[in-house]
Design an enzyme around this catalytic site. Structure first.
Site, PDB file in Angstrom:
ATOM      1  N   ARG A   5      58.812 -61.064 -90.117  1.00  0.00           N
ATOM      2  CA  ARG A   5      58.839 -62.444 -90.611  1.00  0.00           C
ATOM      3  C   ARG A   5      58.224 -62.555 -92.007  1.00  0.00           C
ATOM      4  O   ARG A   5      58.391 -63.579 -92.660  1.00  0.00           O
ATOM      5  CB  ARG A   5      58.067 -63.356 -89.649  1.00  0.00           C
ATOM      6  CG  ARG A   5      58.695 -63.465 -88.276  1.00  0.00           C
ATOM      7  CD  ARG A   5      57.718 -64.060 -87.292  1.00  0.00           C
ATOM      8  NE  ARG A   5      57.340 -65.400 -87.645  1.00  0.00           N
ATOM      9  CZ  ARG A   5      57.870 -66.499 -87.133  1.00  0.00           C
ATOM     10  NH1 ARG A   5      58.825 -66.392 -86.249  1.00  0.00           N
ATOM     11  NH2 ARG A   5      57.475 -67.679 -87.497  1.00  0.00           N
ATOM     12  N   LYS A  59      61.360 -64.485 -93.377  1.00  0.00           N
ATOM     13  CA  LYS A  59      62.570 -64.654 -92.588  1.00  0.00           C
ATOM     14  C   LYS A  59      62.768 -66.102 -92.168  1.00  0.00           C
ATOM     15  O   LYS A  59      63.866 -66.612 -92.154  1.00  0.00           O
ATOM     16  CB  LYS A  59      62.505 -63.740 -91.356  1.00  0.00           C
ATOM     17  CG  LYS A  59      63.722 -63.824 -90.441  1.00  0.00           C
ATOM     18  CD  LYS A  59      64.976 -63.341 -91.162  1.00  0.00           C
ATOM     19  CE  LYS A  59      66.244 -63.495 -90.362  1.00  0.00           C
ATOM     20  NZ  LYS A  59      67.434 -63.459 -91.222  1.00  0.00           N
ATOM     21  N   ASN A  92      49.680 -71.808 -87.471  1.00  0.00           N
ATOM     22  CA  ASN A  92      50.899 -71.806 -88.293  1.00  0.00           C
ATOM     23  C   ASN A  92      51.196 -73.257 -88.663  1.00  0.00           C
ATOM     24  O   ASN A  92      51.034 -74.142 -87.822  1.00  0.00           O
ATOM     25  CB  ASN A  92      52.099 -71.275 -87.507  1.00  0.00           C
ATOM     26  CG  ASN A  92      52.020 -69.792 -87.254  1.00  0.00           C
ATOM     27  OD1 ASN A  92      51.112 -69.118 -87.746  1.00  0.00           O
ATOM     28  ND2 ASN A  92      52.970 -69.279 -86.497  1.00  0.00           N
ATOM     29  N   GLY A  93      51.703 -73.483 -89.872  1.00  0.00           N
ATOM     30  CA  GLY A  93      52.034 -74.853 -90.276  1.00  0.00           C
ATOM     31  C   GLY A  93      51.113 -75.310 -91.395  1.00  0.00           C
ATOM     32  O   GLY A  93      50.435 -74.497 -92.037  1.00  0.00           O
ATOM     33  N   CYS A 124      53.953 -67.059 -91.239  1.00  0.00           N
ATOM     34  CA  CYS A 124      52.829 -66.833 -90.321  1.00  0.00           C
ATOM     35  C   CYS A 124      53.293 -66.525 -88.902  1.00  0.00           C
ATOM     36  O   CYS A 124      54.325 -67.016 -88.457  1.00  0.00           O
ATOM     37  CB  CYS A 124      51.955 -68.075 -90.270  1.00  0.00           C
ATOM     38  SG  CYS A 124      51.331 -68.560 -91.867  1.00  0.00           S
TER      39      CYS A 124
END
Ligand code: F6R
Length: 613
Positions: A27, A608, A102-103, A2
């Site tokens: 990514r 990535k 994100n997360g 993300c």
């Protein structure tokens, strides 16, 4: 993985956000979305697939085009399949609050049940949507501001987050917060750019503020306030991003991976830069100075990392035991905290990570520190979370690595491990003449890598003969056993050819059953104490009509008798061999992927930077 971008300033937010998302494409992601405040309401466009899809939708939307404040996201699915509904931003019930995240919100099921009992209707399967409703609950329940509602919501959350939040009732404000997922605020003139990765910021400004875990920022046109999520003000320093936009671009190569393979001589020079004091013949590692006494006293070393970094750690085990005579273990970072490892205040735990953001490596590092170990980092990304959470460390200075397959970070990790092992070895027992030999040999390495790279054409021809084979073996001994693992990983991750790496002697204990006529078997066989033994292993494969590709030491013409192909690497001391022997294997994987028409820089299913567990 993300990515987050946010913008507030005088430019058209949509263009900055879309450009930012494109910079984060490397990514890996499966869907994307933007949210721009038009002056009256939040306008959102989302799509699966490429950022260009969202761009097309946003370009056709006048409200979105008009706005100068907004947030955007690229998603790599964790909760719920990749589709438009699950793509971020996620909104509250009346679309006044939008969140990108994100997360992972670990307690999202409990929170969802609680919110549902209060009448919330969920549109997506994501954990993130819980956040937008939770913030909304607190906002409507008397919070004085968006930031207060965000703080209240984050107090209820367990898990990891980097978030950016906007609210149409408080236009021209972005609230960002982080715990476990990176967030950076770029400080331009009359503008701020928020991002989870510096790549989305550098074309606007090199001035950035790195948020730490449990910190947040409230960004408006008038400035930025920073505080903890418990509302304690914090003063943040504006720092400079070291990498230029040009460094991040492909530099004329067809793929980032090839550029990064070819950059290795320069990357290694940078890693060595200023660290080999050839006048006093000693290794100088500024990042370790403050812990130098503890280092010498350490009773054992534990090296940890994931994937390619884990392979570098395996080479490190040989280096530390061989050159510094310190008992050394290697742990998968993903296993570390779950198996109660024996770590104490005599342990030195070294986390290896290119990105400095790998969730498992970070968790292993935290576990080690909690148990009293001295924690060091060998990290590429300056200012990354792992770099900031270690007691001390050594940066790779390899420059940005954009291709998903790690290449130059690996060779530079080996270089830095060698430097640390030499520094410790010299302080513990190594004689000066031995030290001198290694130091001189290290200075020759960049030019020796150049000589290996000159054989890229030869490697391409060799690969072309075998690229239709779906199973390959990579075999090596001693220092070159981890290189065999790395060669196999590179090949499988970007060309989708199945490959296994093994210590060559293990072949007889099972895998030899696989060998059949025409199967490519790559031997990493430079001159070393087990050279004769590896020739024996080559014979065993030859007897079963496998096709043998050997990586051997320049001048070893004899080995050609036993092999179908030989790729030569220059001679160097055995502990330095992996830095050279891995290079033909990287080229092999690259040429195989190109020949098979694979997406070299963005292999399927891979990201990535793996910032979730
Ligand atoms: C393989 C690869 C991965 C990474 C691993 C750790 O080519 O890139 O195996 O090495 O995900 O990443 P970092 O080094 O960023 O912690």
């Amino acid at each position: 993985m993300c990515g987050i971008v946010g913008y507030i300033g005088n430019k058209r937010a949509c263009s900055v956000l879309i450009e930012g998302l494109k910079r984060l494409e490397y990514r890996g992601y499966d869907s994307a979305g933007v949210c721009v405040f038009s002056g009256e309401a939040l306008h959102i466009r989302k799509a699966t697939g490429r950022v260009a899809e969202v761009e097309a939708l946003a370009c056709a939307d006048r409200d979105i085009q008009a706005g100068t404040c907004g947030i955007a996201h690229t998603r790599w699915a964790t909760h719920g399949e990749p589709n438009e509904v699950n793509a971020h931003p996620h909104c509250n019930h009346d679309n006044r609050i939008a969140v990108v995240h994100n997360g992972i919100i670990e307690n999202y099921v409990t929170l969802k049940q609680f919110l549902a009992s209060k009448g919330c209707v969920f549109r997506s399967q994501t954990d993130t949507e819980v956040l937008s409703h939770l913030i909304s609950e607190f906002y409507e329940d008397g919070a004085d501001s968006l930031e207060e509602a965000v703080q209240a919501a984050l107090r209820e959350v367990s898990g990891t987050y980097g978030i950016a939040v906007v609210c149409s009732d408080e236009p021209d404000k972005i609230v960002v917060a982080r715990k476990g997922s990176p967030l950076i605020v770029g400080v331009g003139s009359d503008e701020y750019i928020v991002a989870s990765d510096a790549a989305a910021i550098i074309e606007h400004t090199a001035n950035v503020v790195y948020l730490n875990d449990n910190e947040m920022a409230v960004i408006t046109r008038d400035g930025m306030r920073t505080m903890t999520v418990d509302n304690v003000p914090v003063t943040k320093e504006v720092q400079q991003i070291e990498w230029s936009l040009e460094q991040i671009a492909k530099g004329g190569y067809e793929h980032f991976m090839l550029k990064e393979i070819m950059e290795q001589p320069e990357a290694v020079r940078m890693s060595l830069g200023g660290r080999l004091d050839l006048r006093e013949m000693r290794v100088k590692l500024g990042g370790l100075e403050k812990v130098s006494r503890d280092l010498v006293r350490a009773r054992k070393v534990i090296l940890t990392g994931c994937g390619t970094a884990w392979h570098a750690a395996l080479v490190g085990e040989y280096l530390f035991e061989d050159l510094a005579r310190i008992p050394t273990e290697v742990e998968y970072a993903s296993e570390f905290r779950y198996r109660n490892p024996i770590v104490d205040d005599g342990s030195l735990v070294i986390a290896l990570s290119q990105s400095g953001e790998t969730a498992d490596t970070l968790a292993a590092l935290r576990e080690a520190r909690e148990k009293g170990a001295l924690a060091l980092g060998i990290v590429n990304a300056v200012g990354s979370t792992i770099a900031r959470e270690t007691d001390a460390g050594v940066y790779l200075h390899a420059g940005p690595e954009i291709g998903v397959a790690s290449t130059k970070a690996f060779t530079c990790q080996l270089v830095v491990e060698t430097l640390i092992a030499l520094m410790l070895g010299r302080r513990r027992f190594m004689s000066q003449p031995t030290m001198d030999q290694y130091m001189q040999a290290l200075t020759r390495i960049p030019e020796q890598i150049e000589r290996v790279l000159e054989q890229s054409g030869l490697v391409r021809q060799i690969v072309a003969e075998h690229v239709d084979r779906d199973n390959w073996l990579f075999l090596g001994r001693g220092y070159n056993y981890p290189v065999a693992l790395e060669g196999a990983l590179k090949l499988k991750e970007i060309s989708y050819i199945h490959a296994e790496g093994l210590p060559a002697a293990e072949m007889k204990h099972g895998p030899i059953a696989l060998i059949h006529e025409g199967m490519p078997v790559v031997f990493i066989a430079p001159r070393c104490s087990t050279y004769e033994k590896i020739l024996g292993n080559i014979e065993e494969v030859r007897a079963r009509r496998g096709r043998i590709i050997a990586v051997a030491t320049e001048g070893d013409t004899g080995i050609a008798r036993y092999c179908d192909h030989v790729i030569y690497v220059p001679d160097c001391p055995v502990p330095l061999q992996p830095i050279l022997t891995v290079v033909p294997l990287q080229l092999m994987a690259y040429h195989a992927a190109v020949a098979r028409g694979c997406n070299v820089d963005k292999p399927r299913n891979l990201a990535k930077s793996v910032t979730v567990e």
